[in-house]
Design an enzyme around this catalytic site. Structure first.
Site, PDB file in Angstrom:
ATOM      1  N   ASP A 107      -7.113  10.534 -29.644  1.00 38.36           N
ATOM      2  CA  ASP A 107      -7.475  11.788 -30.304  1.00 38.36           C
ATOM      3  C   ASP A 107      -6.886  11.816 -31.710  1.00 38.36           C
ATOM      4  O   ASP A 107      -5.731  12.179 -31.895  1.00 38.36           O
ATOM      5  CB  ASP A 107      -6.970  12.984 -29.483  1.00 38.36           C
ATOM      6  CG  ASP A 107      -7.387  14.314 -30.095  1.00 38.36           C
ATOM      7  OD1 ASP A 107      -8.231  14.312 -31.006  1.00 38.36           O
ATOM      8  OD2 ASP A 107      -6.864  15.362 -29.653  1.00 38.36           O
TER       9      ASP A 107
ATOM     10  N   GLU B  86      -5.265  20.847 -21.376  1.00 42.51           N
ATOM     11  CA  GLU B  86      -4.442  20.287 -22.460  1.00 42.51           C
ATOM     12  C   GLU B  86      -3.665  21.394 -23.170  1.00 42.51           C
ATOM     13  O   GLU B  86      -4.243  22.326 -23.725  1.00 42.51           O
ATOM     14  CB  GLU B  86      -5.353  19.567 -23.472  1.00 42.51           C
ATOM     15  CG  GLU B  86      -4.620  19.003 -24.680  1.00 42.51           C
ATOM     16  CD  GLU B  86      -5.556  18.323 -25.680  1.00 42.51           C
ATOM     17  OE1 GLU B  86      -6.800  18.399 -25.498  1.00 42.51           O
ATOM     18  OE2 GLU B  86      -5.044  17.744 -26.654  1.00 42.51           O
TER      19      GLU B  86
ATOM     20  N   ASP C 117       1.034  18.122 -36.134  1.00 42.52           N
ATOM     21  CA  ASP C 117      -0.030  17.571 -35.299  1.00 42.52           C
ATOM     22  C   ASP C 117      -1.181  17.103 -36.191  1.00 42.52           C
ATOM     23  O   ASP C 117      -2.283  17.626 -36.146  1.00 42.52           O
ATOM     24  CB  ASP C 117      -0.498  18.662 -34.321  1.00 42.52           C
ATOM     25  CG  ASP C 117      -1.593  18.173 -33.386  1.00 42.52           C
ATOM     26  OD1 ASP C 117      -1.640  16.960 -33.129  1.00 42.52           O
ATOM     27  OD2 ASP C 117      -2.397  19.004 -32.935  1.00 42.52           O
TER      28      ASP C 117
ATOM     29  N   LYS D  48      -0.664  22.909 -25.957  1.00 40.27           N
ATOM     30  CA  LYS D  48      -0.346  22.702 -27.362  1.00 40.27           C
ATOM     31  C   LYS D  48       0.835  23.584 -27.745  1.00 40.27           C
ATOM     32  O   LYS D  48       1.031  24.639 -27.163  1.00 40.27           O
ATOM     33  CB  LYS D  48      -1.572  23.060 -28.200  1.00 40.27           C
ATOM     34  CG  LYS D  48      -1.461  22.691 -29.653  1.00 40.27           C
ATOM     35  CD  LYS D  48      -2.829  22.551 -30.282  1.00 40.27           C
ATOM     36  CE  LYS D  48      -2.670  22.308 -31.773  1.00 40.27           C
ATOM     37  NZ  LYS D  48      -3.925  21.926 -32.396  1.00 40.27           N
TER      38      LYS D  48
ATOM     39  N   ASP E 199      -1.077  15.496 -24.972  1.00 42.78           N
ATOM     40  CA  ASP E 199      -1.433  14.976 -26.298  1.00 42.78           C
ATOM     41  C   ASP E 199      -0.118  14.796 -27.037  1.00 42.78           C
ATOM     42  O   ASP E 199       0.645  15.758 -27.182  1.00 42.78           O
ATOM     43  CB  ASP E 199      -2.362  15.986 -26.985  1.00 42.78           C
ATOM     44  CG  ASP E 199      -2.779  15.568 -28.398  1.00 42.78           C
ATOM     45  OD1 ASP E 199      -1.903  15.145 -29.169  1.00 42.78           O
ATOM     46  OD2 ASP E 199      -3.967  15.706 -28.736  1.00 42.78           O
TER      47      ASP E 199
ATOM     48  N   ASP F 231      -2.867  14.294 -36.443  1.00 45.63           N
ATOM     49  CA  ASP F 231      -3.914  13.427 -35.902  1.00 45.63           C
ATOM     50  C   ASP F 231      -4.250  12.239 -36.796  1.00 45.63           C
ATOM     51  O   ASP F 231      -5.419  11.966 -37.070  1.00 45.63           O
ATOM     52  CB  ASP F 231      -5.166  14.249 -35.564  1.00 45.63           C
ATOM     53  CG  ASP F 231      -4.954  15.113 -34.325  1.00 45.63           C
ATOM     54  OD1 ASP F 231      -4.722  14.540 -33.255  1.00 45.63           O
ATOM     55  OD2 ASP F 231      -4.999  16.352 -34.439  1.00 45.63           O
TER      56      ASP F 231
ATOM     57  N   HIS G 245      -3.865  12.146 -24.493  1.00 42.77           N
ATOM     58  CA  HIS G 245      -4.509  12.019 -25.790  1.00 42.77           C
ATOM     59  C   HIS G 245      -3.491  11.308 -26.654  1.00 42.77           C
ATOM     60  O   HIS G 245      -2.456  11.881 -26.979  1.00 42.77           O
ATOM     61  CB  HIS G 245      -4.812  13.401 -26.404  1.00 42.77           C
ATOM     62  CG  HIS G 245      -6.168  13.911 -26.044  1.00 42.77           C
ATOM     63  ND1 HIS G 245      -6.650  15.105 -26.532  1.00 42.77           N
ATOM     64  CD2 HIS G 245      -7.141  13.371 -25.272  1.00 42.77           C
ATOM     65  CE1 HIS G 245      -7.874  15.287 -26.049  1.00 42.77           C
ATOM     66  NE2 HIS G 245      -8.193  14.266 -25.282  1.00 42.77           N
TER      67      HIS G 245
ATOM     68  N   TRP H 225      -9.330  22.280 -23.710  1.00 40.85           N
ATOM     69  CA  TRP H 225      -8.332  22.657 -24.706  1.00 40.85           C
ATOM     70  C   TRP H 225      -8.845  23.895 -25.432  1.00 40.85           C
ATOM     71  O   TRP H 225     -10.020  23.946 -25.821  1.00 40.85           O
ATOM     72  CB  TRP H 225      -8.069  21.537 -25.719  1.00 40.85           C
ATOM     73  CG  TRP H 225      -7.215  22.054 -26.828  1.00 40.85           C
ATOM     74  CD1 TRP H 225      -5.875  22.336 -26.760  1.00 40.85           C
ATOM     75  CD2 TRP H 225      -7.654  22.444 -28.151  1.00 40.85           C
ATOM     76  NE1 TRP H 225      -5.455  22.872 -27.958  1.00 40.85           N
ATOM     77  CE2 TRP H 225      -6.514  22.952 -28.820  1.00 40.85           C
ATOM     78  CE3 TRP H 225      -8.882  22.416 -28.804  1.00 40.85           C
ATOM     79  CZ2 TRP H 225      -6.581  23.419 -30.131  1.00 40.85           C
ATOM     80  CZ3 TRP H 225      -8.947  22.885 -30.109  1.00 40.85           C
ATOM     81  CH2 TRP H 225      -7.802  23.377 -30.771  1.00 40.85           C
TER      82      TRP H 225
ATOM     83  N   HIS I 151       1.277  17.287 -29.558  1.00 40.97           N
ATOM     84  CA  HIS I 151       1.392  18.686 -29.175  1.00 40.97           C
ATOM     85  C   HIS I 151       2.764  19.105 -28.678  1.00 40.97           C
ATOM     86  O   HIS I 151       2.893  20.039 -27.893  1.00 40.97           O
ATOM     87  CB  HIS I 151       0.350  19.014 -28.101  1.00 40.97           C
ATOM     88  CG  HIS I 151      -1.054  18.979 -28.625  1.00 40.97           C
ATOM     89  ND1 HIS I 151      -2.139  19.380 -27.896  1.00 40.97           N
ATOM     90  CD2 HIS I 151      -1.540  18.595 -29.828  1.00 40.97           C
ATOM     91  CE1 HIS I 151      -3.240  19.241 -28.609  1.00 40.97           C
ATOM     92  NE2 HIS I 151      -2.907  18.755 -29.788  1.00 40.97           N
TER      93      HIS I 151
HETATM   94  C1  RNT Z   1      -6.488  19.858 -30.652  1.00 40.46           C
HETATM   95  C2  RNT Z   1      -6.540  19.033 -29.408  1.00 40.46           C
HETATM   96  C3  RNT Z   1      -7.921  18.677 -28.926  1.00 40.46           C
HETATM   97  C4  RNT Z   1      -8.868  18.315 -30.043  1.00 40.46           C
HETATM   98  C5  RNT Z   1     -10.177  17.738 -29.573  1.00 40.46           C
HETATM   99  C6  RNT Z   1     -11.199  17.731 -30.639  1.00 40.46           C
HETATM  100  O1  RNT Z   1      -5.216  19.987 -31.132  1.00 40.46           O
HETATM  101  O2  RNT Z   1      -5.783  17.884 -29.566  1.00 40.46           O
HETATM  102  O3  RNT Z   1      -7.834  17.671 -27.985  1.00 40.46           O
HETATM  103  O4  RNT Z   1      -8.289  17.414 -30.919  1.00 40.46           O
HETATM  104  O5  RNT Z   1     -10.603  18.388 -28.449  1.00 40.46           O
HETATM  105 ZN    ZN Z   2      -5.915  16.396 -28.010  1.00 39.79          ZN
END
Ligand code: RNT
Ligand code: ZN
Length: 416
Positions: free
Chosen positions: A323, A223, A291, A225, A256, A293, A283, A182, A259
């Site tokens: 994640d 990955e 985003d 985004k 993810d 998290d 993720h 990523w 994302h």
């Molecule tokens: C960031 C991505 C990525 C990170 C990690 C730490 O938006 O989701 O996966 O969260 O690699």
């Molecule tokens: Zn991620």
């Protein structure tokens, strides 16, 4: 009490054709990759800079892990409260260099020996990620797409090094290590040129993947985004970019669920991806308005994701990782809550009469689909979950929190 609940549940589920023992057996086979970075707010232990790359951990709950030993101690605590054997997801910034400063493009397998030993001893797997943020060479917010070849090369070398480390992890633990790239690259405002950065990213990836690796040990993923803080207008590694790149180069897409645009659902993408790719990586996170998290909860989208994995018959084709990073609550609890919720979602999905529901849909009986789906929510799924926890020797229901509280008092609160 647990036995009673189990018996009661067994009978009720049997009435709709569900074998709860088969569901529990299937659940016990599913490994979830627990992201190490919840333990220290995505800091890493290189001491070279603050978290960058458009992601943020907010909060200052005391007791975070300050070094590898503390992080390992916390991971052990978390796993003692989570049923089953899983994987740990590491980042390059968690290298063990014993105080020596090692450039990220010079990292070697030996810097992860301690993690491999840790995993081996406990029967855990490892996944791995290059770290392309929180670093002076990433100060412009550009890495693999940087116009300066010196910088771009540095990151290409870093990713080549981390793939070798992933291969080492996979070989040592005799199971595939997911290597996921990523990058934070993007622009704050509307770019004048969207093509060139993507062209450069493509070139960088081609170089990184030029060395073939044994898929028994390394599984490559990328990955995407949609945006990050400070890169609101454009991300180089967009979904379309990586979906095409992955398809053409026979590597995995990692989705993810933080994302995408808020009404876009990863659950809906799973079957589409699986029709064209052997495997898919996830993720799992919880975006709140952006985003953000947040810790994964047992919410509708998590259950929907789990349902797609189960009803696409894809338990062994979807690599599930978590994640999230919440620094405002006890970090061990954050892991336990997120991991157990992912497992609960999978169990819920495993306890559904999918064939029956699919037939109703095929026959156009949409009333029946809706009615049964809603009734299923009231089935004694919690009793099956309790039985699973007990069977796996971990605390049942909210009892695990007492353990975390004791750990906080005896260990976390004493940290500097
Ligand atoms: C960031 C991505 C990525 C990170 C990690 C730490 O938006 O989701 O996966 O969260 O690699
Ligand atoms: Zn991620």
């Amino acid at each position: 009490m647990i036995e009673k609940g189990y018996k009661y549940a067994k009978e009720l589920y049997q009435n709709i054709g569900i074998d709860i023992d088969a569901a529990l057996e299937a659940l016990s086979q599913i490994k979830i990759s627990m992201h190490c970075w919840q333990g220290d707010d995505v800091q890493g232990f290189e001491n070279i800079g603050a978290l960058s790359g458009g992601i943020a951990a907010t909060g200052n709950y005391p007791g975070k892990a300050n070094n590898i030993d503390e992080l390992m101690e916390d991971i052990d605590k978390a796993f003692s409260l989570i049923p089953g054997k899983h994987k740990i997801n590491l980042h390059a910034m968690y290298a063990v260099t014993d105080g020596e400063k090692v450039e990220r493009n010079k990292l070697e397998p030996k810097h992860f020996m301690k993690w491999v030993e840790f995993a081996k001893k406990r029967g855990l797997g490892l996944d791995f990620n290059p770290t392309l943020f929180s670093h002076p060479m990433a100060a412009d917010g550009l890495t693999l797409s940087h116009p300066d070849n010196k910088i771009r090369n540095y990151w290409v070398e870093h990713c080549k090094a981390t793939r070798k480390i992933a291969e080492y992890m996979g070989k040592e633990l005799n199971q595939p290590c997911l290597h996921n790239i990523w990058i934070p690259d993007g622009y704050k405002d509307i770019p004048a040129d969207r093509w060139s950065p993507r062209q450069r990213l493509k070139d960088s990836l081609d170089e990184i993947f030029s060395e073939p690796m044994d898929k028994r040990y390394v599984i490559d993923a990328v990955e995407s985004k949609v945006f990050g803080i400070g890169v609101e207008s454009y991300t180089v590694g967009s979904h379309e970019f990586y979906m095409n790149y992955a398809a053409k180069n026979n590597i995995l897409c990692l989705l993810d669920n933080g994302h995408y645009h808020p009404t876009e659902k990863v659950s809906d993408k799973i079957p589409s991806m699986l029709l064209f790719a052997d495997q898919l990586a996830l993720h799992v996170t919880r975006p709140v308005r952006w985003d953000s998290d947040h810790v994964v909860t047992f919410n509708e989208e998590i259950v929907e994701i789990a349902k797609e994995i189960v009803r696409c018959n894809a338990i062994d084709r979807v690599l599930i990782g978590l994640d999230f990073f919440d620094a405002s609550i006890n970090r061990v609890a954050a892991w336990v809550i997120g991991m157990r919720n992912m497992q609960k979602a999978l169990l819920f999905a495993l306890l559904m009469p999918h064939e029956q529901l699919a037939k109703m849909q095929k026959d156009g009986n949409f009333t029946d689909v809706l009615a049964l789906n809603e009734e299923l929510k009231m089935y004694p799924f919690g009793a099956v979950w309790d039985y699973f926890c007990n069977q796996n020797g971990v605390p049942v229901r909210e009892k695990w929190l007492d353990d975390v509280k004791i750990y906080e008092k005896n260990v976390l609160s004493k940290r500097g």
